[in-house]
Design a protein around this motif. Structure first.
Motif, PDB file in Angstrom:
ATOM      1  N   GLY A   1      30.896-112.044 -15.133  1.00  0.00           N
ATOM      2  CA  GLY A   1      30.098-112.317 -16.356  1.00  0.00           C
ATOM      3  C   GLY A   1      31.277-111.392 -16.899  1.00  0.00           C
ATOM      4  N   TYR A   2      31.442-110.464 -17.187  1.00  0.00           N
ATOM      5  CA  TYR A   2      31.686-108.963 -17.795  1.00  0.00           C
ATOM      6  C   TYR A   2      33.670-108.978 -18.624  1.00  0.00           C
ATOM      7  CZ  TYR A   2      27.213-107.702 -17.678  1.00  0.00           C
ATOM      8  OH  TYR A   2      25.412-107.833 -17.656  1.00  0.00           O
ATOM      9  N   LEU A   3      34.096-108.784 -17.232  1.00  0.00           N
ATOM     10  CA  LEU A   3      35.361-108.562 -16.904  1.00  0.00           C
ATOM     11  C   LEU A   3      36.200-109.928 -16.267  1.00  0.00           C
ATOM     12  CD1 LEU A   3      38.525-107.288 -17.057  1.00  0.00           C
ATOM     13  CD2 LEU A   3      37.988-106.656 -14.648  1.00  0.00           C
ATOM     14  N   GLY A   4      35.712-111.155 -15.746  1.00  0.00           N
ATOM     15  CA  GLY A   4      35.208-111.594 -15.226  1.00  0.00           C
ATOM     16  C   GLY A   4      36.062-113.113 -16.241  1.00  0.00           C
ATOM     17  N   VAL A   5      35.092-112.705 -17.049  1.00  0.00           N
ATOM     18  CA  VAL A   5      35.019-113.673 -18.520  1.00  0.00           C
ATOM     19  C   VAL A   5      36.197-113.216 -19.340  1.00  0.00           C
ATOM     20  CG1 VAL A   5      34.051-114.255 -20.447  1.00  0.00           C
ATOM     21  CG2 VAL A   5      32.260-113.738 -18.936  1.00  0.00           C
ATOM     22  N   LEU A   6      36.531-111.597 -19.540  1.00  0.00           N
ATOM     23  CA  LEU A   6      38.118-111.882 -20.099  1.00  0.00           C
ATOM     24  C   LEU A   6      39.317-112.201 -19.694  1.00  0.00           C
ATOM     25  CD1 LEU A   6      37.707-108.136 -21.593  1.00  0.00           C
ATOM     26  CD2 LEU A   6      36.820-110.154 -22.162  1.00  0.00           C
ATOM     27  N   ALA A   7      39.295-112.202 -17.853  1.00  0.00           N
ATOM     28  CA  ALA A   7      40.200-112.737 -17.328  1.00  0.00           C
ATOM     29  C   ALA A   7      40.739-114.651 -17.063  1.00  0.00           C
ATOM     30  CB  ALA A   7      40.100-112.450 -15.783  1.00  0.00           C
ATOM     31  N   ASN A   8      39.824-115.054 -17.160  1.00  0.00           N
ATOM     32  CA  ASN A   8      39.542-116.434 -17.383  1.00  0.00           C
ATOM     33  C   ASN A   8      39.436-117.040 -18.460  1.00  0.00           C
ATOM     34  OD1 ASN A   8      38.653-116.420 -14.282  1.00  0.00           O
ATOM     35  ND2 ASN A   8      36.527-116.952 -15.169  1.00  0.00           N
ATOM     36  N   SER A   9      39.469-115.797 -19.739  1.00  0.00           N
ATOM     37  CA  SER A   9      39.805-116.470 -21.214  1.00  0.00           C
ATOM     38  C   SER A   9      40.736-116.031 -21.706  1.00  0.00           C
ATOM     39  CB  SER A   9      38.996-115.774 -21.803  1.00  0.00           C
ATOM     40  OG  SER A   9      37.569-116.177 -21.623  1.00  0.00           O
ATOM     41  N   GLY A  10      41.934-115.197 -20.757  1.00  0.00           N
ATOM     42  CA  GLY A  10      43.479-114.843 -20.412  1.00  0.00           C
ATOM     43  C   GLY A  10      43.432-114.131 -21.854  1.00  0.00           C
ATOM     44  N   LEU A  11      42.927-113.350 -21.803  1.00  0.00           N
ATOM     45  CA  LEU A  11      42.587-111.482 -22.793  1.00  0.00           C
ATOM     46  C   LEU A  11      42.900-110.451 -21.903  1.00  0.00           C
ATOM     47  CD1 LEU A  11      39.236-112.512 -24.614  1.00  0.00           C
ATOM     48  CD2 LEU A  11      41.660-113.132 -25.233  1.00  0.00           C
ATOM     49  N   ALA A  12      42.668-110.242 -20.523  1.00  0.00           N
ATOM     50  CA  ALA A  12      42.651-109.469 -20.068  1.00  0.00           C
ATOM     51  C   ALA A  12      44.331-109.636 -19.003  1.00  0.00           C
ATOM     52  CB  ALA A  12      41.930-109.165 -18.759  1.00  0.00           C
ATOM     53  N   PHE A  13      45.698-108.289 -19.694  1.00  0.00           N
ATOM     54  CA  PHE A  13      46.425-108.403 -18.822  1.00  0.00           C
ATOM     55  C   PHE A  13      46.491-108.516 -17.064  1.00  0.00           C
ATOM     56  CE2 PHE A  13      50.537-106.088 -17.397  1.00  0.00           C
ATOM     57  CZ  PHE A  13      51.445-107.679 -17.900  1.00  0.00           C
ATOM     58  N   ASP A  14      47.501-109.486 -16.636  1.00  0.00           N
ATOM     59  CA  ASP A  14      47.421-109.615 -14.814  1.00  0.00           C
ATOM     60  C   ASP A  14      48.456-108.553 -13.875  1.00  0.00           C
ATOM     61  OD1 ASP A  14      47.882-110.295 -11.990  1.00  0.00           O
ATOM     62  OD2 ASP A  14      48.432-112.482 -12.965  1.00  0.00           O
ATOM     63  N   LEU A  15      47.450-107.440 -13.705  1.00  0.00           N
ATOM     64  CA  LEU A  15      48.112-106.103 -13.002  1.00  0.00           C
ATOM     65  C   LEU A  15      48.408-106.113 -11.722  1.00  0.00           C
ATOM     66  CD1 LEU A  15      45.765-104.120 -14.233  1.00  0.00           C
ATOM     67  CD2 LEU A  15      47.950-103.672 -15.560  1.00  0.00           C
ATOM     68  N   THR A  16      48.510-107.990 -10.890  1.00  0.00           N
ATOM     69  CA  THR A  16      48.910-107.958 -10.284  1.00  0.00           C
ATOM     70  C   THR A  16      50.293-107.144  -9.286  1.00  0.00           C
ATOM     71  OG1 THR A  16      48.001-110.008  -9.967  1.00  0.00           O
ATOM     72  CG2 THR A  16      48.347-109.061  -7.695  1.00  0.00           C
ATOM     73  N   SER A  17      51.286-107.565 -10.459  1.00  0.00           N
ATOM     74  CA  SER A  17      52.584-107.035  -9.877  1.00  0.00           C
ATOM     75  C   SER A  17      52.781-105.446  -9.445  1.00  0.00           C
ATOM     76  CB  SER A  17      53.842-107.353 -10.491  1.00  0.00           C
ATOM     77  OG  SER A  17      53.445-109.954 -10.093  1.00  0.00           O
ATOM     78  N   TYR A  18      52.136-105.503 -11.120  1.00  0.00           N
ATOM     79  CA  TYR A  18      52.389-103.907 -10.835  1.00  0.00           C
ATOM     80  C   TYR A  18      52.312-102.930  -9.894  1.00  0.00           C
ATOM     81  CZ  TYR A  18      53.303 -99.604 -13.384  1.00  0.00           C
ATOM     82  OH  TYR A  18      53.266 -97.838 -13.960  1.00  0.00           O
ATOM     83  N   ALA A  19      51.113-103.673 -10.165  1.00  0.00           N
ATOM     84  CA  ALA A  19      50.001-102.461  -8.856  1.00  0.00           C
ATOM     85  C   ALA A  19      50.601-102.536  -7.224  1.00  0.00           C
ATOM     86  CB  ALA A  19      48.300-102.647  -9.361  1.00  0.00           C
ATOM     87  N   ALA A  20      51.513-103.914  -7.170  1.00  0.00           N
ATOM     88  CA  ALA A  20      51.838-104.088  -5.857  1.00  0.00           C
ATOM     89  C   ALA A  20      53.431-103.096  -5.899  1.00  0.00           C
ATOM     90  CB  ALA A  20      51.853-105.655  -5.603  1.00  0.00           C
ATOM     91  N   ASP A  21      53.863-103.076  -6.554  1.00  0.00           N
ATOM     92  CA  ASP A  21      54.731-102.404  -6.821  1.00  0.00           C
ATOM     93  C   ASP A  21      54.621-100.871  -7.110  1.00  0.00           C
ATOM     94  OD1 ASP A  21      55.961-104.709  -6.854  1.00  0.00           O
ATOM     95  OD2 ASP A  21      56.844-104.385  -9.341  1.00  0.00           O
ATOM     96  N   HIS A  22      53.812-100.633  -7.081  1.00  0.00           N
ATOM     97  CA  HIS A  22      53.328 -99.376  -7.611  1.00  0.00           C
ATOM     98  C   HIS A  22      52.407 -98.302  -6.703  1.00  0.00           C
ATOM     99  CE1 HIS A  22      56.177-100.390 -11.357  1.00  0.00           C
ATOM    100  NE2 HIS A  22      56.079 -98.656 -11.659  1.00  0.00           N
TER     101      HIS A  22
END
Length: 476
Positions: free
Chosen positions: A143-164
């Motif tokens: 109901g909070y961060l999930g809303v931002l993620a689904n709205s395209g407002l939160a940056f996708d950190l997946t690749s960076y997190a995996a690489d680092h």
């Protein structure tokens, strides 16, 4: 979810003007004159250095993965941080982190400090208008961060997190709680737990010790009542404490495995074990083990009663460790235990995350914003979190070397060595489910609803939110 008295900003400040040239500045919402914000200059020692770097570092790396050269050459630029650390040691900590990062890279970190509820009501409009921060703190959950993620407002950190190697640096729940549709959109920080604080002096007076089963917990309550003491404080005038009582008693009676299955949508809330837990909570009121009218007691007043020795136990969150175990609290006379499960079942603590740090998906400064997030949780700075009485959800802590209270040391050691961790429900539930919870928990404490009626209502509301796309399975 930690709640305090919040000031509501009536409207978004559509234009942020940052004055001065310094390593870090703070903008703080003024409670005396909302909704405007006042600017407070806090440090200027690197002013010249920041000025000299303005031209050469005016362009950030942008999308991580699309500009590897920026990562290799270390091009940093000024960023804006919004965070909810408005008070005391937390505010001092965040300022030190912002100043340290700014000085290290010769940039400015403009810091806007506001109450979390104000940040929640302004962040979407701020990002969409182009006036938002580059990095900000936010509440986790669908109901909070999930809303931002689904709205395209939160940056996708997946690749960076995996690489680092973020899976090695951060605890599993710091990552899983911020993952939606298989992608990472933030990093959970400030590990918290729900449990029962108690007055050691009162326990010792009557020869009591920490209970290992729920039956022993009930015996302690009965003994204290017989001795003329108030066994346990329960308050819910502010409604949000009810969230925590629900998480404590349902986890204790159903167990964390069952609760995980429910959050994964493999089981439902409306089952007997959870209902039994809530009915046991109501018995505390009917047995006279707490105050007569929990719904009329404000949280701040309840805290004062516990700290003055007028209540032997108080179920709440570990964000109170600094206060309860400090010189102005009970000091070494304050103890803490997880609410035990009934005999024959395994007790697990109820854990949650106080929030997360998120990068603005529409920022053109994502490289520096992500590097700041990483900087906050390096080994040196993790120590600063602990010594400010916060517990970051990282794996690189060395608590034996830190200057922290005995109460905090006990809690941190228990958390870091806990094999199973139950869930603080409200930080994971959609808003409508939490609204229903706030209401039915008051009805439960007032004797107007039974445990199973509460759990039926929760399940029905959750199913509606799942259907509307506002909740997805949380896999632990």
């Amino acid at each position: 979810m930690r709640r305090k008295g919040f000031l509501t900003i009536a409207a978004l400040v559509t234009s942020m003007v940052f004055s001065g040239c310094m390593s870090s500045t703070v903008q703080k919402n003024a409670e005396t004159s909302p909704p405007e914000m006042k600017t407070e200059k806090v440090k200027e020692e690197t002013q010249g250095k920041a000025d000299s770097n303005t031209e050469s570092k005016s362009t950030d790396a942008g999308e991580i993965g699309e500009n590897k050269d920026a990562e290799e050459t270390g091009e940093y630029t000024d960023i804006t941080l919004w965070d909810g650390m408005t008070d005391g040691d937390g505010n001092t900590l965040m300022q030190a982190l912002a100043d340290g990062f700014a000085a290290e890279h010769g940039i400015q970190v403009e810091r806007v400090v506001m109450k979390m509820e104000d940040l929640r009501t302004t962040i979407k409009a701020a990002i969409n208008s182009g006036e938002g921060p580059d990095v900000f703190s936010y509440e986790i959950g669908a109901g909070y961060l999930g809303v931002l993620a689904n709205s395209g407002l939160a940056f996708d950190l997946t690749s960076y997190a995996a690489d680092h190697g973020w899976d090695q640096l951060f605890m599993d729940n710091a990552i899983s709680s911020c993952t939606f549709n298989g992608k990472l959109y933030g990093i959970g920080n400030e590990l918290e737990a729900l449990g029962v604080f108690y007055n050691r002096a009162t326990f010792e007076k009557y020869g009591l010790k920490e209970p290992e089963t729920y039956e022993e917990f009930e015996e302690i309550c009965a003994t204290l009542k017989e001795k003329g003491e108030l066994p346990i404080m329960v308050d819910d005038l502010d409604q949000w404490p009810g969230y925590h009582y629900e998480s404590l008693w349902t986890n204790a009676f159903a167990g964390c495995d069952t609760m995980n299955e429910i959050l994964a949508l493999k089981q439902s809330f409306n089952q007997d074990k959870l209902a039994e837990g809530l009915d046991k909570l109501h018995e505390i009121v009917t047995n006279g083990w707490t105050i007569d009218a929990p719904l009329a007691m404000a949280h701040d007043d309840a805290r004062k009663m516990f700290l003055s020795g007028k209540a032997a136990m108080y179920p709440t969150g570990t964000w109170e460790v600094a206060t309860f175990g400090g010189e102005e609290g009970l000091g070494d006379d304050c103890g803490f235990f997880f609410l035990p499960s009934p005999s024959g079942t395994e007790t697990s603590g109820v854990f949650g995350l106080g929030g997360s740090f998120v990068v603005n998906a529409k920022s053109d400064k994502t490289f520096t914003a992500i590097k700041f997030m990483e900087y906050m949780f390096n080994e040196e700075n993790v120590q600063k979190w602990y010594e400010a009485s916060y517990m970051p959800a990282t794996t690189n802590a060395k608590i034996e070397n830190y200057q922290i209270s005995s109460l905090f040391m006990d809690w941190a050691d228990s958390a870091l060595n806990s094999e199973k961790q139950g869930n603080n429900l409200d930080v994971l539930m959609p808003t409508k489910v939490n609204e229903a919870t706030a209401n039915y928990m008051q009805e439960l404490l007032a004797g107007k609803k039974t445990g199973i009626q509460c759990m039926e209502e929760k399940q029905t509301t959750l199913e509606e939110e799942v259907k509307d796309g506002n909740y997805e399975a949380v896999i632990k």
